[in-house]
Design a protein around this motif. Structure first.
Motif, PDB file in Angstrom:
ATOM      1  N   LEU A  73     -16.081  -7.842   0.741  1.00 29.56           N
ATOM      2  CA  LEU A  73     -17.487  -7.781   0.352  1.00 29.56           C
ATOM      3  C   LEU A  73     -17.643  -8.362  -1.058  1.00 29.56           C
ATOM      4  O   LEU A  73     -17.000  -7.903  -2.002  1.00 29.56           O
ATOM      5  N   LEU A  74     -18.524  -9.351  -1.188  1.00 23.76           N
ATOM      6  CA  LEU A  74     -18.682 -10.073  -2.448  1.00 23.76           C
ATOM      7  C   LEU A  74     -20.112  -9.968  -2.962  1.00 23.76           C
ATOM      8  O   LEU A  74     -21.058 -10.261  -2.223  1.00 23.76           O
ATOM      9  N   PRO A  75     -20.284  -9.583  -4.232  1.00 27.63           N
ATOM     10  CA  PRO A  75     -21.621  -9.401  -4.795  1.00 27.63           C
ATOM     11  C   PRO A  75     -22.225 -10.690  -5.310  1.00 27.63           C
ATOM     12  O   PRO A  75     -21.600 -11.745  -5.318  1.00 27.63           O
ATOM     13  N   GLY A  76     -23.450 -10.589  -5.788  1.00 24.69           N
ATOM     14  CA  GLY A  76     -24.161 -11.736  -6.337  1.00 24.69           C
ATOM     15  C   GLY A  76     -23.911 -11.903  -7.819  1.00 24.69           C
ATOM     16  O   GLY A  76     -22.867 -11.527  -8.344  1.00 24.69           O
ATOM     17  N   SER A  77     -24.886 -12.433  -8.558  1.00 24.53           N
ATOM     18  CA  SER A  77     -24.673 -12.863  -9.935  1.00 24.53           C
ATOM     19  C   SER A  77     -24.763 -11.722 -10.934  1.00 24.53           C
ATOM     20  O   SER A  77     -25.316 -10.672 -10.646  1.00 24.53           O
ATOM     21  N   SER A 165     -26.275 -12.740  -1.987  1.00 24.09           N
ATOM     22  CA  SER A 165     -26.867 -13.572  -3.022  1.00 24.09           C
ATOM     23  C   SER A 165     -25.866 -14.636  -3.496  1.00 24.09           C
ATOM     24  O   SER A 165     -25.403 -15.426  -2.680  1.00 24.09           O
ATOM     25  N   GLU A 166     -25.513 -14.654  -4.767  1.00 21.25           N
ATOM     26  CA  GLU A 166     -24.512 -15.602  -5.248  1.00 21.25           C
ATOM     27  C   GLU A 166     -23.199 -15.456  -4.497  1.00 21.25           C
ATOM     28  O   GLU A 166     -22.451 -16.423  -4.310  1.00 21.25           O
ATOM     29  N   GLY A 167     -22.906 -14.238  -4.046  1.00 18.89           N
ATOM     30  CA  GLY A 167     -21.680 -13.998  -3.298  1.00 18.89           C
ATOM     31  C   GLY A 167     -21.596 -14.813  -2.015  1.00 18.89           C
ATOM     32  O   GLY A 167     -20.501 -15.066  -1.503  1.00 18.89           O
ATOM     33  N   ALA A 168     -22.746 -15.236  -1.492  1.00 16.18           N
ATOM     34  CA  ALA A 168     -22.727 -16.084  -0.302  1.00 16.18           C
ATOM     35  C   ALA A 168     -22.145 -17.457  -0.613  1.00 16.18           C
ATOM     36  O   ALA A 168     -21.489 -18.075   0.233  1.00 16.18           O
ATOM     37  N   LEU A 169     -22.381 -17.971  -1.827  1.00 13.35           N
ATOM     38  CA  LEU A 169     -21.776 -19.239  -2.220  1.00 13.35           C
ATOM     39  C   LEU A 169     -20.265 -19.075  -2.339  1.00 13.35           C
ATOM     40  O   LEU A 169     -19.502 -19.952  -1.909  1.00 13.35           O
ATOM     41  N   THR A 170     -19.821 -17.977  -2.919  1.00 14.14           N
ATOM     42  CA  THR A 170     -18.390 -17.692  -2.991  1.00 14.14           C
ATOM     43  C   THR A 170     -17.803 -17.596  -1.585  1.00 14.14           C
ATOM     44  O   THR A 170     -16.702 -18.088  -1.318  1.00 14.14           O
ATOM     45  N   THR A 171     -18.545 -16.980  -0.671  1.00 13.69           N
ATOM     46  CA  THR A 171     -18.104 -16.858   0.717  1.00 13.69           C
ATOM     47  C   THR A 171     -17.895 -18.226   1.354  1.00 13.69           C
ATOM     48  O   THR A 171     -16.874 -18.481   2.007  1.00 13.69           O
ATOM     49  N   LEU A 172     -18.859 -19.124   1.176  1.00 10.58           N
ATOM     50  CA  LEU A 172     -18.742 -20.459   1.757  1.00 10.58           C
ATOM     51  C   LEU A 172     -17.596 -21.246   1.110  1.00 10.58           C
ATOM     52  O   LEU A 172     -16.922 -22.043   1.774  1.00 10.58           O
ATOM     53  N   ALA A 173     -17.371 -21.034  -0.187  1.00 11.62           N
ATOM     54  CA  ALA A 173     -16.262 -21.704  -0.864  1.00 11.62           C
ATOM     55  C   ALA A 173     -14.927 -21.191  -0.329  1.00 11.62           C
ATOM     56  O   ALA A 173     -13.972 -21.968  -0.176  1.00 11.62           O
TER      57      ALA A 173
END
Length: 351
Positions: A73-77, A165-173
């Motif tokens: 689970l990854l959070p946003g900014s 949120s921002e964590g979705a970009l980390t997820t895609l990376a």
């Protein structure tokens, strides 16, 4: 500490290198009642792990029923902790997600990023935090995936990765590195980072919230974006309001690196039939469903479950008939009933 990213709701963290094993501490903790329609489920074990000389603190959630999978689970900014909260900003977004997953037998790991919770600044100082970039954030998330794999026996290519949120970009990376077998992009950053900030800051100026500084902010914003994209720096004579909003030297490396990634382009590179959950909401004032649409289109080749909510805010809290306002950012509202149903259904399908 630096003026950390707060505009989108959440943050980032260095994580573990698993060479020679990981230092773990086990402390079973009673789970708090968040007032959510998602009931507490499973047991949290406090875990610590080291990366780059920093000890990171997190929670490994073990379901009460036999585990059917594992999720990171990854959070946003911003300085968002393992539960999805910042100082003065209550949401419990990731805590509630862990509850929902555990109820369906999915173990999960969430952790405090650099600047958040028990991890704090780690090896960084207020003077050196500008050395922390988005690439490090992805590296640390990859290390967290390794820890989750070690503890659950689910390989990194098979875990679920859920980013808010921002964590979705980390997820895609992470997906671009071959990490994850299923993904949830919750109220995601749907476009290049600086493009979204431009939209958000312009909206602040247009709404009158920046007062007499609005025109100066509008004028300086394109110059700041261009500088970050061409040199990875911000102009030294940038309007101070923009610096207060996060466009400053301490955030320059992070923003420059994050902005190089385009979420729809990353989404198009996912394998055919990859299982993806994508959400947006009409009452999310930070990321609109219209902004998410290009990302949804880029995911058309995947096994996509798209959930368009009506009454959830950006933190996936239930607003019902209320408009989104600063109150729902500060106060802990019940979890969105729409999100509760969506995450439960998605987790059940993963089992």
């Amino acid at each position: 500490m630096r003026n950390v990213r707060r505009w989108m709701c959440a943050a980032a963290v260095p994580v573990v290198v698993l060479a020679g094993g990981v230092g773990l501490t086990g402390t079973a903790a009673a789970l708090p009642d968040t007032g959510s329609v998602i009931l507490p489920a499973g047991t949290d074990e406090a875990v610590t792990f080291e990366s780059g000389g920093t000890v990171f603190h997190g929670s490994l959630r073990t379901p009460d029923v036999p585990a059917t999978g594992a999720a990171l689970l990854l959070p946003g900014s911003g300085p968002t902790d393992r539960n999805g909260n910042q100082t003065g900003v209550a949401a419990d977004t990731l805590l509630r997600t862990a509850d929902a997953l555990a109820a369906r037998g999915v173990a999960s790991l969430r952790f405090d990023k650099i600047g958040a919770g028990a991890t704090g600044l780690g090896t960084y100082t207020p003077e050196t935090i500008g050395d922390y970039g988005f690439t490090e954030q992805v590296d640390h998330a990859a290390a967290a995936a390794e820890l989750l794999a070690v503890r659950t026996g689910v390989g990194t290519a098979d875990i679920l990765v859920l980013g808010h949120s921002e964590g979705a970009l980390t997820t895609l990376a992470l997906a671009d590195r071959g990490i994850g077998g299923g993904f949830a992009l919750l109220q995601p950053l749907p476009m290049r980072y600086l493009d979204l900030l431009t939209v958000q800051f312009t909206a602040l100026a247009d709404s009158g919230q920046l007062g007499p500084d609005a025109d100066a902010v509008r004028a300086d914003l394109p110059r700041a974006v261009e500088s970050l994209r061409t040199s990875g720096t911000v102009p030294t004579d940038l309007h101070p309001v923009l610096a207060q909003l996060g466009l400053n030297a301490a955030n320059a490396k992070f923003l420059s690196e994050a902005d190089r990634l385009d979420p729809p382009e990353l989404a198009q590179r996912l394998a055919v039939d990859t299982q993806v959950l994508l959400t947006c909401s009409d009452k999310d004032t930070q990321v609109s469903c219209d902004q998410v649409e290009p990302l949804r289109a880029a995911l058309a080749h995947t096994d996509l479950r798209f959930e368009h909510f009506r009454t959830a805010n950006h933190a996936l809290e239930e607003l019902g008939p209320l408009p989104s306002s600063p109150v729902d950012t500060v106060a802990l509202f019940p979890v969105s009933a729409e999100f509760a149903a969506a995450i439960d259904g998605w987790a059940a399908a993963r089992g």
